[in-house]
Structure formats: structure tokens, C-alpha cells
Design a protein around this motif. Structure first.
Motif, short mmCIF file in Angstrom:
data_model
loop_
_atom_site.label_atom_id
_atom_site.label_comp_id
_atom_site.label_asym_id
_atom_site.label_seq_id
_atom_site.Cartn_x
_atom_site.Cartn_y
_atom_site.Cartn_z
N TYR A 242 0.86 -1.19 0.00
CA TYR A 242 0.00 0.00 0.00
C TYR A 242 0.89 1.23 0.00
O TYR A 242 1.82 1.34 0.83
N ILE A 243 0.62 2.15 -0.92
CA ILE A 243 1.43 3.36 -1.04
C ILE A 243 0.50 4.57 -1.03
O ILE A 243 -0.51 4.61 -1.74
N LEU A 244 0.85 5.56 -0.22
CA LEU A 244 0.11 6.82 -0.15
C LEU A 244 0.88 7.88 -0.94
O LEU A 244 2.05 8.16 -0.64
N PHE A 245 0.24 8.44 -1.94
CA PHE A 245 0.84 9.49 -2.77
C PHE A 245 0.17 10.82 -2.43
O PHE A 245 -1.04 10.90 -2.25
N GLU A 246 1.00 11.87 -2.37
CA GLU A 246 0.51 13.24 -2.21
C GLU A 246 1.07 14.08 -3.34
O GLU A 246 2.28 14.29 -3.44
N ASN A 247 0.18 14.53 -4.22
CA ASN A 247 0.59 15.31 -5.39
C ASN A 247 1.69 14.58 -6.17
O ASN A 247 2.75 15.14 -6.48
N ALA A 248 1.43 13.29 -6.47
CA ALA A 248 2.30 12.43 -7.29
C ALA A 248 3.60 12.05 -6.59
O ALA A 248 4.47 11.44 -7.20
N THR A 249 3.75 12.39 -5.32
CA THR A 249 4.95 12.04 -4.58
C THR A 249 4.60 11.04 -3.49
O THR A 249 3.63 11.23 -2.75
N GLU A 250 5.40 9.99 -3.39
CA GLU A 250 5.15 8.99 -2.37
C GLU A 250 5.42 9.55 -0.98
O GLU A 250 6.49 10.11 -0.72
N VAL A 251 4.45 9.38 -0.09
CA VAL A 251 4.58 9.85 1.28
C VAL A 251 5.05 8.71 2.19
O VAL A 251 6.01 8.84 2.94
N THR A 252 4.36 7.60 2.14
CA THR A 252 4.71 6.44 2.95
C THR A 252 4.11 5.20 2.30
O THR A 252 3.27 5.30 1.41
N ARG A 253 4.55 4.05 2.77
CA ARG A 253 4.05 2.79 2.24
C ARG A 253 4.02 1.74 3.33
O ARG A 253 4.66 1.87 4.38
N TYR A 254 3.24 0.72 3.08
CA TYR A 254 3.22 -0.46 3.94
C TYR A 254 3.18 -1.70 3.05
O TYR A 254 2.36 -1.78 2.14
N PRO A 255 4.11 -2.65 3.28
CA PRO A 255 5.17 -2.65 4.30
C PRO A 255 6.30 -1.70 3.93
O PRO A 255 6.40 -1.28 2.78
N GLU A 256 7.10 -1.37 4.92
CA GLU A 256 8.20 -0.44 4.71
C GLU A 256 9.24 -1.05 3.77
O GLU A 256 9.23 -2.23 3.47
N TRP A 257 10.19 -0.22 3.35
CA TRP A 257 11.22 -0.67 2.43
C TRP A 257 12.05 -1.80 3.00
O TRP A 257 12.51 -2.68 2.28
N ASP A 258 12.28 -1.79 4.31
CA ASP A 258 13.17 -2.78 4.93
C ASP A 258 12.41 -3.95 5.52
O ASP A 258 12.89 -4.60 6.44
N PHE A 259 11.20 -4.25 4.98
CA PHE A 259 10.40 -5.30 5.61
C PHE A 259 11.06 -6.66 5.47
O PHE A 259 10.81 -7.56 6.26
N GLU A 260 11.91 -6.88 4.43
CA GLU A 260 12.56 -8.17 4.24
C GLU A 260 13.50 -8.49 5.38
O GLU A 260 13.80 -9.65 5.64
#
Length: 290
Positions: A242-260
């Protein structure tokens, strides 16, 4: 588990129309016929007393004496051994089902876990009767797993089904929404199926003029996954993402980048997504006109 929508008629229609549920129902129902046939082979003179299996050992022994049945000790032990295992399996299944009903948030996850427990217990009981029967059920469940797939939640809520190109166009060219919360999933992923109900229900609660919801099926467009920083290498372990975009820019996501790097991943739930993306705050800001 939260209150779910649905009716008995809809559940019956799904059980009949979906091959995944229909084949499981037929496989489980076949046990009664197999159990009856097996009981006649094991002790044919007394197959008509099958209902007496739920009676205590002392009652069975008394009935054997009263009816002048031969080999009382042998009959009593047979009637006790099978029902005891079956009753234990039923009690274990009931306990696990009740536990999952409380802990699971979606029907899809609840049904998946319930069927998994039922298959294990059925194979275990079959192994007591005859190991050939246990092997047969193992093969049947394996074929069902290969040929069919549990259906995902079909409704979209207020979320829009998008292709990667449509999403990029909405993000780059802009639209009325300031925020876009996008679910990247795959219809062939069991994790996505288990969580398929969460996102549409969230969209109904939190969508407004400044926040839109979209769903992208990367199972149909696997080559575009890297454009959104999602790796499908070695399977689909990162899905759903899941990724939240604000004005075409990524704000945050789940899972995080380091979830591995983490040993485990929390199951997706509406509460988790709402808290992670601060959907309550975004809704209050919209209501207050910020």
C-alpha cells in the motif's frame, strides 16, 4: 472479528458457484459415506449401532450384555477408540474455529484458516481408519489446491480499478484528489486474497474529495512493479503493498522498504492501515477544511 455483511443465500450461492468451495464441500461430505462403508467392513454385524459411538464405554458394555452380542470387550474397545478420536477432532476444530472467528478480521482469512484446520483433522482421522484413505484425501486436497483458488472479495467499495498506466497518468497530470492511497496486489496471492476485503471497506469509510483509493493488480502487469519500488523476485512476498501518494509524490508505504529484514509481517487489517496512513487525521483535516 468484526461484523461482516452477507446473507445465507449469498453464502449458499458462493458455495455452489465457486469451484473452490464446492469441491471442498464434496470432499468433506464424502467422509460420511466413507465412514459408513468402513464401519461395515470393520464390524458388519454391528454397523446399525453406529449412533451408539457417542455413548460412554459403560453404557456400550451394558447394551452388549442386554442384547447378548458376542465379543463384548472387543466391540466395546472398537466403539470407544473411533468415537474418541472423532470427538477430539470435532472439539479441536470447534475451538480453533471459535478462536479464528474472534481474531480474524475478514471472512476470507477466516474461511482459509478454517478449511486448513478441517483438512488436517480429516486426514488425521482418515489415518486412524486406513492410511490408504488418508493418502486419498491428501491427493484430493492437493488437486483442489492446484486446480482451484479461493475467490477474493469482489466488491471495490469506492476504490477504482486501475492499470499502472492509468495510475501514472492520474499522478502526473493530476486530478481533484490531493492524496491517492493505492493497493498493489495480485489475484494469485493468498495474502492478497485474505486481505482483499480490507481496502474496499476502508475506501467506503475514508474516501473524500482530497483522498481517493485505487487498486492495481500487479499479477496482470508484473513488468511494471519495479516502477513503484515493488520486487516480485522469488514470488509475491511483498504483496499486498500500500502506497500513499501526495501530489504524485510517495509519502509512505506499507510494508516499509526494509520489511525483508524483519522476521515476520503483521497481517493486514483495516485498523493497521488506518493507523499507518493516518486516515483519521486526513479525514478530520478534510472535514475542518484544511
Amino acid at each position: 472479528m468484526e461484523k461482516k455483511n452477507g446473507s445465507v443465500v449469498e453464502c449458499f450461492y458462493m458455495a455452489v458457484s465457486e469451484a473452490y468451495y464446492l469441491l471442498h464441500f464434496l470432499a468433506f461430505f464424502s467422509y460420511f459415506g466413507v465412514r459408513s462403508s468402513t464401519s461395515q467392513l470393520l464390524f458388519p454385524p454391528f454397523s446399525h449401532h453406529l449412533l451408539l459411538r457417542v455413548i460412554s464405554s459403560s453404557s456400550i458394555y451394558f447394551i452388549c450384555i442386554f442384547c447378548c452380542l458376542p465379543k463384548r470387550e472387543e466391540i466395546s474397545s472398537v466403539y470407544i477408540s473411533f468415537p474418541l478420536q472423532e470427538i477430539q477432532a470435532i472439539l479441536a476444530f470447534t475451538f480453533l474455529t471459535a478462536y479464528k472467528m474472534v481474531t480474524e478480521e475478514t471472512w476470507e482469512a477466516f474461511i482459509a484458516d478454517t478449511l486448513f484446520f478441517a483438512k488436517i483433522l480429516l486426514v488425521a482421522i482418515s489415518l486412524i481408519i486406513d492410511y490408504h484413505l488418508a493418502i486419498w484425501y491428501t491427493v484430493v486436497f492437493s488437486v483442489i489446491y492446484i486446480l482451484t483458488q479461493q475467490p477474493a472479495f469482489q466488491q471495490l467499495g469506492t476504490a477504482a480499478k486501475l492499470t499502472p498506466l492509468q495510475l501514472e497518468t492520474l499522478l502526473t497530470e493530476g486530478n481533484n484528489s490531493r492524496f491517492w492511497l493505492v493497493e498493489f496486489c495480485a489475484s494469485s496471492s493468498s495474502a492478497c486474497i485474505r486481505a482483499s476485503r480490507c481496502f474496499p471497506e476502508l475506501s467506503i469509510t475514508y474516501s473524500h474529495k482530497n483522498l481517493s483509493f485505487g487498486i492495481v493488480d500487479l499479477g496482470l502487469f508484473p513488468n511494471t512493479s519495479e516502477n513503484f519500488g515493488i520486487s516480485l523476485f522469488g514470488g509475491m512476498g511483498q504483496l499486498p503493498t500500500y502506497i500513499l501518494f501526495e501530489n504524485a509524490t510517495e509519502v509512505t508505504r506499507y510494508p516499509e522498504w526494509d520489511f525483508e529484514a524483519k522476521t515476520s509481517r503483521s497481517p493486514v487489517s483495516k485498523r493497521l492501515l488506518s493507523r499507518h496512513f493516518e486516515l483519521d487525521r486526513l479525514l478530520l483535516e478534510y472535514v475542518n477544511g484544511k
